[in-house]
Design an enzyme around this catalytic site. Sequence first.
Site, short mmCIF file in Angstrom:
data_model
loop_
_atom_site.label_atom_id
_atom_site.label_comp_id
_atom_site.label_asym_id
_atom_site.label_seq_id
_atom_site.Cartn_x
_atom_site.Cartn_y
_atom_site.Cartn_z
N SER A 127 -40.60 27.04 -25.32
CA SER A 127 -41.55 26.62 -26.30
C SER A 127 -42.03 25.30 -26.08
CB SER A 127 -41.19 26.75 -27.78
OG SER A 127 -41.73 26.20 -28.71
N TYR A 152 -35.21 24.92 -34.41
CA TYR A 152 -36.06 25.76 -33.36
C TYR A 152 -36.25 25.38 -32.19
CZ TYR A 152 -39.85 28.68 -31.15
OH TYR A 152 -40.44 29.53 -30.64
#
Length: 334
Positions: A127, A152
């Site tokens: 990501s 995350y």
Amino acid sequence: MKILVTGAAGFIGMHTAQRLLERGDEVVGVDNLNDYYEVSLKEARLARLAAYPNFRFVRLDIADSQGMQELFAAEGFQRVVHLAAQAGVRYSLANPHAYAQSNLVGFVNVLEGCRHAQVEHLVYASSSSVYGGNRKMPFSEHDAVDHPVSLYAATKKSNELMAHTYSHLFGLPTTGLRFFTVYGPWGRPDMALFLFTRAILEGRPIDVFNHGKMQRDFTYIDDIVEGVVRVLDQPARASESFDGLAPDPACSNVPYRLFNIGNDQPVDLLAFIEALEGALGQVANKRFLPLQDGDVPATWADTALLGQAVGFAPKTSVQDGVGQFVRWYRDYYR
């Protein structure tokens, strides 16, 4: 080829599986169909894939070690596209254990399965959030990413480190793909475009964070899938130029790689909203709010490495991509 796609009921997973099926690959899709967002949308995505005779679905949680071990032992996958994860930056502030189970335990299970099944290539979703506190633009794979600002992001950075370990110890070719703000038809309901569209059509205000002073490298789903498939077809190799005295985070002396997949064209959030207003034919009632915890004011992908490796870089404009999403949304929700 026989390919495992984890997260097949997800946004990127469905589109990737469909692309592989259309070119003739045999695809086994895995998903646990959790209720992070509406399960009916996930089931509708799977229904599209079920129309292909070369697709098979297995409902399984990737954090189930025994189940994953049995799956890999039975199927003999040649390659794996690992897209299953607990997504969302803000959700991680309140539900950290969900990220540990899916993004850490689940990823170990995928790595172990690939190792023992001697998979030819593992491509996995990282990501843009791994860039965290970095401020040098555009974000480059050559930059260190040691300052995550959300759990995350930390789990995605951990995935990259774990993959490198398996590439080093077991010669497993691994490629991590850092996705930048993916959007398009069949998208996730927790993403900004989906939230904005639903609120505008229902006559509700939209939340515009950091008082609108945000930039995102919005990347259309078809461009993401093109990048994933091209990378999958070229298993990672050790870099001959890697220097242990001055290690480059983007490569290694083992079969390990990282690529950004972004549009390389950051767009102001207010310009993105304007494109949506144009596609909907309605003006949004904007509620300006401060920057949220775990968020960053800007993202921008340097895609030079991706272009050099596979001869492709995303190019879909926000106007085209948002228009495609709005057409899908109106059709799906009537």
